[in-house]
Write a protein that holds these residues in place. Sequence first.
Motif, PDB file in Angstrom:
ATOM      1  N   ILE A 186      -3.176  -0.625  -7.877  1.00  0.00           N
ATOM      2  CA  ILE A 186      -2.815   0.281  -8.968  1.00  0.00           C
ATOM      3  C   ILE A 186      -3.605   1.567  -8.735  1.00  0.00           C
ATOM      4  O   ILE A 186      -4.834   1.535  -8.615  1.00  0.00           O
ATOM      5  CB  ILE A 186      -3.162  -0.331 -10.331  1.00  0.00           C
ATOM      6  CG1 ILE A 186      -2.377  -1.628 -10.548  1.00  0.00           C
ATOM      7  CG2 ILE A 186      -2.900   0.659 -11.459  1.00  0.00           C
ATOM      8  CD1 ILE A 186      -2.834  -2.426 -11.764  1.00  0.00           C
ATOM      9  N   TYR A 187      -2.914   2.679  -8.665  1.00  0.00           N
ATOM     10  CA  TYR A 187      -3.530   3.964  -8.321  1.00  0.00           C
ATOM     11  C   TYR A 187      -3.714   4.786  -9.599  1.00  0.00           C
ATOM     12  O   TYR A 187      -2.744   5.176 -10.243  1.00  0.00           O
ATOM     13  CB  TYR A 187      -2.666   4.707  -7.313  1.00  0.00           C
ATOM     14  CG  TYR A 187      -2.441   3.924  -6.035  1.00  0.00           C
ATOM     15  CD1 TYR A 187      -3.307   4.056  -4.960  1.00  0.00           C
ATOM     16  CD2 TYR A 187      -1.389   3.020  -5.927  1.00  0.00           C
ATOM     17  CE1 TYR A 187      -3.125   3.328  -3.787  1.00  0.00           C
ATOM     18  CE2 TYR A 187      -1.194   2.282  -4.765  1.00  0.00           C
ATOM     19  CZ  TYR A 187      -2.059   2.441  -3.707  1.00  0.00           C
ATOM     20  OH  TYR A 187      -1.866   1.711  -2.560  1.00  0.00           O
ATOM     21  N   GLU A 188      -4.975   5.061  -9.962  1.00  0.00           N
ATOM     22  CA  GLU A 188      -5.266   5.669 -11.259  1.00  0.00           C
ATOM     23  C   GLU A 188      -5.486   7.179 -11.178  1.00  0.00           C
ATOM     24  O   GLU A 188      -4.928   7.935 -11.974  1.00  0.00           O
ATOM     25  CB  GLU A 188      -6.475   4.979 -11.879  1.00  0.00           C
ATOM     26  CG  GLU A 188      -6.195   3.495 -12.144  1.00  0.00           C
ATOM     27  CD  GLU A 188      -7.389   2.734 -12.685  1.00  0.00           C
ATOM     28  OE1 GLU A 188      -7.200   1.615 -13.173  1.00  0.00           O
ATOM     29  OE2 GLU A 188      -8.526   3.267 -12.620  1.00  0.00           O
ATOM     30  N   ALA A 195       0.850  -1.178   0.000  1.00  0.00           N
ATOM     31  CA  ALA A 195       0.000   0.000   0.000  1.00  0.00           C
ATOM     32  C   ALA A 195       0.892   1.237   0.000  1.00  0.00           C
ATOM     33  O   ALA A 195       2.104   1.131   0.193  1.00  0.00           O
ATOM     34  CB  ALA A 195      -0.922   0.005   1.226  1.00  0.00           C
ATOM     35  N   THR A 196       0.303   2.391  -0.209  1.00  0.00           N
ATOM     36  CA  THR A 196       1.097   3.615  -0.204  1.00  0.00           C
ATOM     37  C   THR A 196       1.833   3.793   1.114  1.00  0.00           C
ATOM     38  O   THR A 196       2.990   4.191   1.141  1.00  0.00           O
ATOM     39  CB  THR A 196       0.201   4.830  -0.455  1.00  0.00           C
ATOM     40  OG1 THR A 196      -0.900   4.797   0.479  1.00  0.00           O
ATOM     41  CG2 THR A 196      -0.347   4.825  -1.876  1.00  0.00           C
ATOM     42  N   TRP A 197       1.168   3.455   2.207  1.00  0.00           N
ATOM     43  CA  TRP A 197       1.675   3.774   3.540  1.00  0.00           C
ATOM     44  C   TRP A 197       2.263   2.568   4.275  1.00  0.00           C
ATOM     45  O   TRP A 197       2.814   2.708   5.361  1.00  0.00           O
ATOM     46  CB  TRP A 197       0.543   4.361   4.398  1.00  0.00           C
ATOM     47  CG  TRP A 197      -0.621   3.430   4.566  1.00  0.00           C
ATOM     48  CD1 TRP A 197      -1.649   3.238   3.690  1.00  0.00           C
ATOM     49  CD2 TRP A 197      -0.867   2.559   5.667  1.00  0.00           C
ATOM     50  NE1 TRP A 197      -2.515   2.286   4.181  1.00  0.00           N
ATOM     51  CE2 TRP A 197      -2.058   1.857   5.394  1.00  0.00           C
ATOM     52  CE3 TRP A 197      -0.183   2.290   6.866  1.00  0.00           C
ATOM     53  CZ2 TRP A 197      -2.591   0.924   6.264  1.00  0.00           C
ATOM     54  CZ3 TRP A 197      -0.721   1.346   7.732  1.00  0.00           C
ATOM     55  CH2 TRP A 197      -1.909   0.680   7.431  1.00  0.00           C
ATOM     56  N   ASN A 202       5.173   7.225   6.065  1.00  0.00           N
ATOM     57  CA  ASN A 202       6.224   7.242   5.049  1.00  0.00           C
ATOM     58  C   ASN A 202       5.650   6.618   3.786  1.00  0.00           C
ATOM     59  O   ASN A 202       5.514   5.393   3.694  1.00  0.00           O
ATOM     60  CB  ASN A 202       7.446   6.464   5.542  1.00  0.00           C
ATOM     61  CG  ASN A 202       8.593   6.500   4.554  1.00  0.00           C
ATOM     62  OD1 ASN A 202       8.665   7.378   3.703  1.00  0.00           O
ATOM     63  ND2 ASN A 202       9.492   5.535   4.661  1.00  0.00           N
ATOM     64  N   VAL A 203       5.301   7.437   2.811  1.00  0.00           N
ATOM     65  CA  VAL A 203       4.577   6.978   1.627  1.00  0.00           C
ATOM     66  C   VAL A 203       5.546   6.517   0.537  1.00  0.00           C
ATOM     67  O   VAL A 203       6.512   7.210   0.215  1.00  0.00           O
ATOM     68  CB  VAL A 203       3.660   8.100   1.092  1.00  0.00           C
ATOM     69  CG1 VAL A 203       3.019   7.694  -0.232  1.00  0.00           C
ATOM     70  CG2 VAL A 203       2.586   8.427   2.122  1.00  0.00           C
ATOM     71  N   LYS A 204       5.249   5.361  -0.030  1.00  0.00           N
ATOM     72  CA  LYS A 204       6.047   4.823  -1.143  1.00  0.00           C
ATOM     73  C   LYS A 204       5.680   5.592  -2.413  1.00  0.00           C
ATOM     74  O   LYS A 204       4.508   5.642  -2.801  1.00  0.00           O
ATOM     75  CB  LYS A 204       5.773   3.334  -1.305  1.00  0.00           C
ATOM     76  CG  LYS A 204       6.645   2.626  -2.329  1.00  0.00           C
ATOM     77  CD  LYS A 204       6.427   1.126  -2.267  1.00  0.00           C
ATOM     78  CE  LYS A 204       7.133   0.366  -3.380  1.00  0.00           C
ATOM     79  NZ  LYS A 204       8.582   0.604  -3.403  1.00  0.00           N
ATOM     80  N   MET A 205       6.669   6.179  -3.057  1.00  0.00           N
ATOM     81  CA  MET A 205       6.424   7.111  -4.151  1.00  0.00           C
ATOM     82  C   MET A 205       6.540   6.485  -5.544  1.00  0.00           C
ATOM     83  O   MET A 205       6.445   7.206  -6.539  1.00  0.00           O
ATOM     84  CB  MET A 205       7.386   8.305  -4.047  1.00  0.00           C
ATOM     85  CG  MET A 205       7.171   9.149  -2.807  1.00  0.00           C
ATOM     86  SD  MET A 205       5.551   9.971  -2.826  1.00  0.00           S
ATOM     87  CE  MET A 205       5.618  10.885  -1.275  1.00  0.00           C
ATOM     88  N   ASP A 206       6.732   5.178  -5.628  1.00  0.00           N
ATOM     89  CA  ASP A 206       6.870   4.551  -6.941  1.00  0.00           C
ATOM     90  C   ASP A 206       5.888   3.399  -7.122  1.00  0.00           C
ATOM     91  O   ASP A 206       6.211   2.356  -7.692  1.00  0.00           O
ATOM     92  CB  ASP A 206       8.301   4.080  -7.170  1.00  0.00           C
ATOM     93  CG  ASP A 206       8.763   3.047  -6.136  1.00  0.00           C
ATOM     94  OD1 ASP A 206       8.040   2.839  -5.141  1.00  0.00           O
ATOM     95  OD2 ASP A 206       9.840   2.453  -6.344  1.00  0.00           O
ATOM     96  N   MET A 207       4.657   3.608  -6.667  1.00  0.00           N
ATOM     97  CA  MET A 207       3.632   2.586  -6.829  1.00  0.00           C
ATOM     98  C   MET A 207       3.089   2.604  -8.258  1.00  0.00           C
ATOM     99  O   MET A 207       3.121   3.635  -8.943  1.00  0.00           O
ATOM    100  CB  MET A 207       2.495   2.819  -5.833  1.00  0.00           C
ATOM    101  CG  MET A 207       2.931   2.763  -4.380  1.00  0.00           C
ATOM    102  SD  MET A 207       3.454   1.110  -3.881  1.00  0.00           S
ATOM    103  CE  MET A 207       1.930   0.481  -3.189  1.00  0.00           C
TER     104      MET A 207
END
Length: 204
Positions: free
Chosen positions: A128-130, A42-44, A170-175
């Motif tokens: 997958i984030y659209e 997930a992002t977080w 801490n958000v993952k920036m390459d999803m």
Amino acid sequence: MSNSLQEELLIRQTVERWAVWRDAGDWERFASVWHPDGVMMATWFQGHHKDFIRVTQEGWKKGVSILHFLGGSAVDINGDRAISQTKMTISQRGDVEGVLCDVVCTGRFYDFMVKHEGEWKVLHRQPIYEKDRIDPLDPAAVLKLDQDALAKMPAGYRHLAYIQTRIGYNVKMDMPMLTGPEVDDLYRRGRNWLAGGDGEFPKF
């Protein structure tokens, strides 16, 4: 009913139970949808599903509100492996620069599913984030975002990343997003894994 359709419905049932039981806080039954080695991306958060349950419970106690809504699905099956894609929205409510807001992100759950002890389980979930948006609950409220910070966030989950970083994640920036090398690589991994190869899953 054909056997393939029955298997698709059972996979869809697992995906739906994931969303209902997770958002209801039914943690014992939520844990049952996962393969023993199941991983959540997930992002977080990225890691083993048991840790995902733990940190989600901790977030609930702090007032973090993240909910899910599911749409249509498409499933590809090969023996005891499957790739399931499900349209979804992620909705997070929280304070953004002093204004209570809802952030809604539209995308897909891309799930590596495997039959374990006769039942379909989630082995690896990669959303997958659209696209996303942010709306104040009070339509008369004035929301001023840090435009420099916002511009640095990934386009497909820009506002979701913004609110999550603001509350300390801490958000993952390459999803993976709708297009781009990350989602192309995810599709490649999915095809390879479904054909019997290595899913190239991250290690935690």
